[in-house]
Design a protein around this motif. Structure first.
Motif, mmCIF file in Angstrom:
data_model
loop_
_atom_site.group_PDB
_atom_site.id
_atom_site.type_symbol
_atom_site.label_atom_id
_atom_site.label_comp_id
_atom_site.label_asym_id
_atom_site.label_seq_id
_atom_site.Cartn_x
_atom_site.Cartn_y
_atom_site.Cartn_z
ATOM 1 N N LEU A 1 -0.608 22.485 -94.058
ATOM 2 C CA LEU A 1 -0.031 21.503 -95.054
ATOM 3 C C LEU A 1 0.286 20.243 -94.307
ATOM 4 O O LEU A 1 0.586 19.064 -95.179
ATOM 5 N N TYR B 1 -8.027 16.836 -103.117
ATOM 6 C CA TYR B 1 -7.151 17.622 -102.526
ATOM 7 C C TYR B 1 -7.826 19.012 -102.071
ATOM 8 O O TYR B 1 -7.620 19.472 -101.143
ATOM 9 N N SER C 1 4.970 17.379 -97.600
ATOM 10 C CA SER C 1 3.507 17.912 -97.073
ATOM 11 C C SER C 1 2.407 17.024 -97.662
ATOM 12 O O SER C 1 2.816 16.223 -98.329
ATOM 13 N N LEU C 2 1.267 17.147 -96.841
ATOM 14 C CA LEU C 2 0.340 16.126 -97.565
ATOM 15 C C LEU C 2 0.478 14.960 -97.483
ATOM 16 O O LEU C 2 0.084 14.227 -98.455
ATOM 17 N N TRP D 1 -3.992 7.794 -98.408
ATOM 18 C CA TRP D 1 -5.258 8.256 -98.554
ATOM 19 C C TRP D 1 -6.238 7.641 -97.396
ATOM 20 O O TRP D 1 -7.302 7.448 -97.394
ATOM 21 N N ALA E 1 2.668 17.612 -103.742
ATOM 22 C CA ALA E 1 2.887 18.433 -102.602
ATOM 23 C C ALA E 1 3.667 19.634 -102.794
ATOM 24 O O ALA E 1 3.423 20.579 -102.059
ATOM 25 N N ASN F 1 3.005 19.622 -92.995
ATOM 26 C CA ASN F 1 4.556 19.437 -93.614
ATOM 27 C C ASN F 1 5.385 18.996 -92.596
ATOM 28 O O ASN F 1 5.615 19.666 -91.346
ATOM 29 N N HIS G 1 -1.399 11.544 -98.636
ATOM 30 C CA HIS G 1 -1.692 11.197 -99.825
ATOM 31 C C HIS G 1 -1.015 9.806 -100.417
ATOM 32 O O HIS G 1 -1.311 9.593 -101.531
ATOM 33 N N TRP H 1 -8.221 10.468 -94.985
ATOM 34 C CA TRP H 1 -7.746 11.847 -95.436
ATOM 35 C C TRP H 1 -8.774 12.926 -95.146
ATOM 36 O O TRP H 1 -8.753 14.071 -95.285
ATOM 37 N N ARG I 1 -10.037 21.627 -93.944
ATOM 38 C CA ARG I 1 -8.694 21.900 -93.050
ATOM 39 C C ARG I 1 -8.689 23.470 -92.710
ATOM 40 O O ARG I 1 -8.576 23.870 -91.708
ATOM 41 N N PHE J 1 -9.969 18.162 -99.085
ATOM 42 C CA PHE J 1 -9.190 18.347 -97.727
ATOM 43 C C PHE J 1 -8.769 19.570 -97.535
ATOM 44 O O PHE J 1 -8.604 19.930 -96.175
ATOM 45 N N LEU J 2 -8.089 20.256 -98.282
ATOM 46 C CA LEU J 2 -7.478 21.848 -98.020
ATOM 47 C C LEU J 2 -8.805 22.866 -97.499
ATOM 48 O O LEU J 2 -8.563 23.428 -96.498
#
Length: 263
Positions: free
Chosen positions: A134, A237, A161-162, A168, A53, A136, A165, A171, A244, A240-241
């Motif tokens: 993130l 990852y 952050s994240l 999971w 993270a 966070n 995980h 997610w 998002r 997810f990012l």
């Protein structure tokens, strides 16, 4: 905007002092390049997930143009665990032999105080956008995780952050709520979130995100992983990012609603 950097690897040569903050026991160390670093240990409480993270969060922040201390991979030799007198630190060092994460130590920096130093609504909105992306949980009035150094604001400590995980669970939901944005220290003055969304979302392309996620060492992705191999773990990852970012209007509206409710 800055570009995602290659991450240098340094060897830890001297353990200087522990930073007794929370349960992770980060430390100030010196490396073979003669610089000081705040070292985050893979053998600490949140382990490698916190380092992942920290790496992803810090490098995304850097890509978006924020000031972030240089992040390095810090190789810790087994010898450090043998010579440390403190038993708790000794155990931590032994559990962290190999590649850990270091952040350049900003000597003389002070913790950002939102009462003493006012930020512009634009900068506040940029930071809230980043932390919404993130997820966070750790930029609150109690712990701002921002430093004032050489009359400039620096973002630190993205290890919380994240947080999904750690389990999971769910997610891959594209509109995953992040209600804790209501606790963000800068939310009350973050009045330009829509403008920031137009500025930031196009920067975080799938290619840019892949380049950052590719930096994660395989060693951090093989233990306690729900995925079959590091490649699948990285792909999660990335999914997810990118998802998002593609749905950024959702978390922007969530932050705006939290702000309107609070003020």
């Amino acid at each position: 905007m800055a570009h995602a950097a290659e991450i240098r690897t340094v060897s830890v040569t001297r353990y200087v002092t522990p930073l007794r903050e929370g349960g992770s026991l980060p430390a100030i160390v010196e490396a073979d390049d003669e610089f000081l670093y705040v070292l985050k240990f893979k053998g600490a409480g949140q382990g490698k997930k916190a380092l992942i993270a920290e790496l992803i969060g810090g490098e995304i922040a850097r890509l978006l143009g924020f000031r972030v201390p240089e992040i390095v991979f810090a190789d810790l030799d087994i010898a450090f665990g043998r010579i440390e007198g403190d038993e708790e630190i000794q155990d931590l060092l032994k559990a962290s032999v190999g590649i850990n994460l270091g952040l350049h130590y900003l000597s003389g920096s002070i913790t950002y105080d939102p009462v003493a130093t006012k930020l512009s609504p634009l900068l506040a909105s940029q930071i809230v956008w980043l932390d919404s992306l993130l997820m966070n949980v750790d930029r609150t009035a109690r712990n701002t995780n921002m430093l004032w150094w050489h009359k400039e604001l620096w973002l630190i400590d993205h290890g919380a952050s994240l947080y999904f995980h750690h389990s999971w669970d769910n997610w891959d939901k594209p509109k995953k709520p992040f209600q804790l944005i209501s606790k963000h220290v800068l939310l009350p003055i973050a009045s330009e979130l829509d403008a920031v969304d137009k500025q930031f979302a196009p920067v975080l392309t799938e290619q840019a995100i892949k380049a950052i996620v590719a930096l994660i060492p395989d060693d951090w992705l093989v233990e306690d992983s729900p995925f079959q191999n590091p490649e699948q773990h990285r792909a999660a990852y990335i999914q997810f990012l990118t998802t998002r970012v593609a749905n950024s209007s959702f978390f922007v509206n969530e932050a705006k609603h939290a702000r309107e409710t609070a003020i």
